[in-house]
Design an enzyme around this catalytic site. Structure first.
Site, PDB file in Angstrom:
ATOM      1  N   LYS A  11      -4.993  -7.203  15.801  1.00 33.14           N
ATOM      2  CA  LYS A  11      -4.189  -8.435  15.729  1.00 33.14           C
ATOM      3  C   LYS A  11      -3.062  -8.419  16.768  1.00 33.14           C
ATOM      4  O   LYS A  11      -2.884  -9.380  17.510  1.00 33.14           O
ATOM      5  CB  LYS A  11      -3.583  -8.610  14.320  1.00 33.14           C
ATOM      6  CG  LYS A  11      -4.598  -8.692  13.203  1.00 33.14           C
ATOM      7  CD  LYS A  11      -3.936  -8.897  11.845  1.00 33.14           C
ATOM      8  CE  LYS A  11      -3.010  -7.774  11.440  1.00 33.14           C
ATOM      9  NZ  LYS A  11      -3.679  -6.459  11.229  1.00 33.14           N
ATOM     10  N   ARG A 125      -2.999   5.163  18.081  1.00 33.40           N
ATOM     11  CA  ARG A 125      -2.131   4.019  18.420  1.00 33.40           C
ATOM     12  C   ARG A 125      -0.753   4.483  18.888  1.00 33.40           C
ATOM     13  O   ARG A 125      -0.164   5.376  18.315  1.00 33.40           O
ATOM     14  CB  ARG A 125      -1.971   3.103  17.205  1.00 33.40           C
ATOM     15  CG  ARG A 125      -0.924   2.013  17.438  1.00 33.40           C
ATOM     16  CD  ARG A 125      -1.173   0.789  16.649  1.00 33.40           C
ATOM     17  NE  ARG A 125      -0.959   0.964  15.222  1.00 33.40           N
ATOM     18  CZ  ARG A 125      -1.121  -0.035  14.335  1.00 33.40           C
ATOM     19  NH1 ARG A 125      -1.491  -1.235  14.749  1.00 33.40           N
ATOM     20  NH2 ARG A 125      -0.934   0.179  13.058  1.00 33.40           N
ATOM     21  N   ARG A 157       3.889   5.236  15.044  1.00 32.95           N
ATOM     22  CA  ARG A 157       4.416   4.682  13.793  1.00 32.95           C
ATOM     23  C   ARG A 157       4.301   5.680  12.646  1.00 32.95           C
ATOM     24  O   ARG A 157       3.274   6.309  12.480  1.00 32.95           O
ATOM     25  CB  ARG A 157       3.654   3.408  13.437  1.00 32.95           C
ATOM     26  CG  ARG A 157       4.196   2.204  14.172  1.00 32.95           C
ATOM     27  CD  ARG A 157       3.314   1.018  14.074  1.00 32.95           C
ATOM     28  NE  ARG A 157       2.920   0.674  12.711  1.00 32.95           N
ATOM     29  CZ  ARG A 157       2.260  -0.430  12.392  1.00 32.95           C
ATOM     30  NH1 ARG A 157       1.918  -1.285  13.340  1.00 32.95           N
ATOM     31  NH2 ARG A 157       1.936  -0.680  11.149  1.00 32.95           N
ATOM     32  N   ARG A 168      -2.926   1.604   3.127  1.00 26.57           N
ATOM     33  CA  ARG A 168      -2.796   0.249   3.689  1.00 26.57           C
ATOM     34  C   ARG A 168      -4.122  -0.497   3.630  1.00 26.57           C
ATOM     35  O   ARG A 168      -4.145  -1.717   3.428  1.00 26.57           O
ATOM     36  CB  ARG A 168      -2.289   0.331   5.141  1.00 26.57           C
ATOM     37  CG  ARG A 168      -0.813   0.702   5.195  1.00 26.57           C
ATOM     38  CD  ARG A 168      -0.419   1.254   6.540  1.00 26.57           C
ATOM     39  NE  ARG A 168      -0.585   0.268   7.593  1.00 26.57           N
ATOM     40  CZ  ARG A 168      -0.693   0.588   8.888  1.00 26.57           C
ATOM     41  NH1 ARG A 168      -0.677   1.854   9.269  1.00 26.57           N
ATOM     42  NH2 ARG A 168      -0.819  -0.367   9.773  1.00 26.57           N
TER      43      ARG A 168
HETATM   44  P1  ADP Z   1      -3.276  -4.505  14.298  1.00 20.14           P
HETATM   45  O1  ADP Z   1      -2.127  -5.283  14.880  1.00 20.14           O
HETATM   46  O2  ADP Z   1      -4.352  -5.386  13.753  1.00 20.14           O
HETATM   47  O3  ADP Z   1      -2.820  -3.468  13.326  1.00 20.14           O
HETATM   48  P2  ADP Z   1      -3.482  -3.269  16.932  1.00 20.14           P
HETATM   49  O4  ADP Z   1      -3.588  -4.425  17.861  1.00 20.14           O
HETATM   50  O5  ADP Z   1      -2.197  -2.543  16.877  1.00 20.14           O
HETATM   51  O6  ADP Z   1      -3.981  -3.701  15.477  1.00 20.14           O
HETATM   52  O7  ADP Z   1      -4.659  -2.235  17.320  1.00 20.14           O
HETATM   53  C1  ADP Z   1      -4.779  -0.967  16.655  1.00 20.14           C
HETATM   54  C2  ADP Z   1      -5.131   0.117  17.688  1.00 20.14           C
HETATM   55  O8  ADP Z   1      -6.466  -0.090  18.159  1.00 20.14           O
HETATM   56  C3  ADP Z   1      -4.248   0.108  18.933  1.00 20.14           C
HETATM   57  O9  ADP Z   1      -4.040   1.442  19.347  1.00 20.14           O
HETATM   58  C4  ADP Z   1      -5.049  -0.689  19.964  1.00 20.14           C
HETATM   59  O10 ADP Z   1      -4.770  -0.275  21.299  1.00 20.14           O
HETATM   60  C5  ADP Z   1      -6.498  -0.344  19.568  1.00 20.14           C
HETATM   61  N1  ADP Z   1      -7.416  -1.494  19.750  1.00 20.14           N
HETATM   62  C6  ADP Z   1      -7.164  -2.813  19.530  1.00 20.14           C
HETATM   63  N2  ADP Z   1      -8.262  -3.580  19.764  1.00 20.14           N
HETATM   64  C7  ADP Z   1      -9.243  -2.708  20.128  1.00 20.14           C
HETATM   65  C8  ADP Z   1     -10.622  -2.891  20.502  1.00 20.14           C
HETATM   66  N3  ADP Z   1     -11.194  -4.099  20.534  1.00 20.14           N
HETATM   67  N4  ADP Z   1     -11.319  -1.775  20.802  1.00 20.14           N
HETATM   68  C9  ADP Z   1     -10.739  -0.543  20.773  1.00 20.14           C
HETATM   69  N5  ADP Z   1      -9.471  -0.309  20.428  1.00 20.14           N
HETATM   70  C10 ADP Z   1      -8.706  -1.375  20.112  1.00 20.14           C
HETATM   71  P1  ADP Z   2      -0.772  -3.611  10.807  1.00 25.01           P
HETATM   72  O1  ADP Z   2      -1.138  -4.868  11.514  1.00 25.01           O
HETATM   73  O2  ADP Z   2      -1.159  -2.396  11.560  1.00 25.01           O
HETATM   74  O3  ADP Z   2      -1.222  -3.569   9.390  1.00 25.01           O
HETATM   75  P2  ADP Z   2       1.987  -4.590  10.730  1.00 25.01           P
HETATM   76  O4  ADP Z   2       2.860  -4.179  11.845  1.00 25.01           O
HETATM   77  O5  ADP Z   2       1.494  -5.981  10.676  1.00 25.01           O
HETATM   78  O6  ADP Z   2       0.795  -3.536  10.691  1.00 25.01           O
HETATM   79  O7  ADP Z   2       2.706  -4.294   9.346  1.00 25.01           O
HETATM   80  C1  ADP Z   2       3.265  -3.023   9.057  1.00 25.01           C
HETATM   81  C2  ADP Z   2       3.748  -3.010   7.618  1.00 25.01           C
HETATM   82  O8  ADP Z   2       4.810  -3.980   7.447  1.00 25.01           O
HETATM   83  C3  ADP Z   2       2.714  -3.389   6.579  1.00 25.01           C
HETATM   84  O9  ADP Z   2       1.900  -2.273   6.180  1.00 25.01           O
HETATM   85  C4  ADP Z   2       3.596  -3.898   5.436  1.00 25.01           C
HETATM   86  O10 ADP Z   2       4.180  -2.839   4.706  1.00 25.01           O
HETATM   87  C5  ADP Z   2       4.720  -4.624   6.193  1.00 25.01           C
HETATM   88  N1  ADP Z   2       4.388  -6.040   6.397  1.00 25.01           N
HETATM   89  C6  ADP Z   2       4.086  -6.655   7.572  1.00 25.01           C
HETATM   90  N2  ADP Z   2       3.822  -7.958   7.387  1.00 25.01           N
HETATM   91  C7  ADP Z   2       3.960  -8.189   6.042  1.00 25.01           C
HETATM   92  C8  ADP Z   2       3.775  -9.327   5.214  1.00 25.01           C
HETATM   93  N3  ADP Z   2       3.411 -10.509   5.705  1.00 25.01           N
HETATM   94  N4  ADP Z   2       4.014  -9.168   3.884  1.00 25.01           N
HETATM   95  C9  ADP Z   2       4.385  -7.991   3.360  1.00 25.01           C
HETATM   96  N5  ADP Z   2       4.543  -6.874   4.087  1.00 25.01           N
HETATM   97  C10 ADP Z   2       4.325  -6.958   5.416  1.00 25.01           C
END
Ligand code: ADP
Ligand code: ADP
Ligand code: ZN
Length: 214
Positions: A11, A125, A157, A168
């Site tokens: 995302k 990541r 993180r 999660r």
């Molecule tokens: P989210 O915001 O949904 O948690 P991230 O964008 O942070 O996910 O992506 C999670 C990890 O996976 C990051 O280290 C990112 O560089 C890697 N990543 C994201 N998209 C891809 C993909 N299509 N293929 C391989 N690795 C990816």
């Molecule tokens: P990822 O996309 O890798 O799951 P985020 O950076 O979006 O991680 O979120 C990290 C953490 O922040 C989540 O695991 C949760 O604890 C909190 N968080 C983020 N967005 C929300 C939301 N909309 N509602 C509740 N908690 C949230």
């Protein structure tokens, strides 16, 4: 527009690309919480206790932050939500606040990725406080440990440890995945495969948006 999907689906990565291409702000509730944690604000202290346990920050707190953020000037021509809403009550409250602003959710992109791929992704990541995300193998920065975009030092993180990632994923399946049906029923959800190369997924989403605009 909303990007939906499990933790690690891509995302944040897609949001950065889309925000640049569409020239609309990228709003990540996770980034807002992390910057508050870094600054040691009361919100940060509260959020950290939930985030480190792999749980969601309570809805009322999260909704209030979003309500403040989307009323800023830069959101006038649309915005991209990354990681919000994450529960049905958040989605309902979001609909209500948008209605008051004469706006609505136009498009929800559901990025899918299997749990097995996610655990691997999270361990590699690396994040920047500017919102950019890297991966040691899949998307390495030009200089190890340094953000290409702003030159800051990258960090790992606390909640990307394997135990927390599993928690999660559980939270995602219980509380967030029902949003897929919520938005499908409204006819505004499109699915994309998050296991393809990053740029292919970005192109696919941009095509969905272009088709929508006709
Ligand atoms: P989210 O915001 O949904 O948690 P991230 O964008 O942070 O996910 O992506 C999670 C990890 O996976 C990051 O280290 C990112 O560089 C890697 N990543 C994201 N998209 C891809 C993909 N299509 N293929 C391989 N690795 C990816
Ligand atoms: P990822 O996309 O890798 O799951 P985020 O950076 O979006 O991680 O979120 C990290 C953490 O922040 C989540 O695991 C949760 O604890 C909190 N968080 C983020 N967005 C929300 C939301 N909309 N509602 C509740 N908690 C949230
Ligand atoms: Zn940076």
């Amino acid at each position: 527009m909303i990007l939906l999907g499990p933790p690690g689906a891509g995302k944040g990565t897609q949001a950065a690309n889309l925000s640049a291409a569409l020239k609309i702000p990228h709003i990540s509730t996770g980034d807002i919480f992390r910057s508050n944690i870094k600054e040691g604000t009361p919100l940060g202290v509260l959020a950290k206790s939930y985030i480190d346990a792999g749980k969601l920050v309570p809805d009322d707190v999260t909704v209030e932050i979003v309500e403040d953020r989307i009323q800023k000037d830069d959101c006038k021509n649309g915005f991209l939500m990354d990681g919000f809403p994450r529960t049905i009550p958040q989605a309902q409250k979001f609909d209500n606040m948008l209605k008051k602003l004469n706006a609505n959710v136009e498009l929800v992109i559901n990025i899918s990725a299997p749990d097995s791929a996610i655990v691997k992704r999270m361990s590699g990541r690396r994040m920047c406080s500017c919102g950019r995300t890297y991966h040691v193998v899949n998307l390495p920065p030009k200089t190890e440990g340094i953000c290409d975009a702003c030159g800051s030092k990258l960090f790992i993180r606390d909640d990307d440890r394997e135990e927390t990632v599993l928690e999660r994923l559980k939270t995602y399946h219980e509380q967030t995945s029902p949003l897929i049906d919520y938005y499908s029923e409204k006819g505004i959800l499109k699915n994309v495969d998050g296991t393809k190369p990053i740029s292919e997924t970005t192109e696919e989403i941009l095509k969905i948006i272009a088709d929508l605009k006709g």
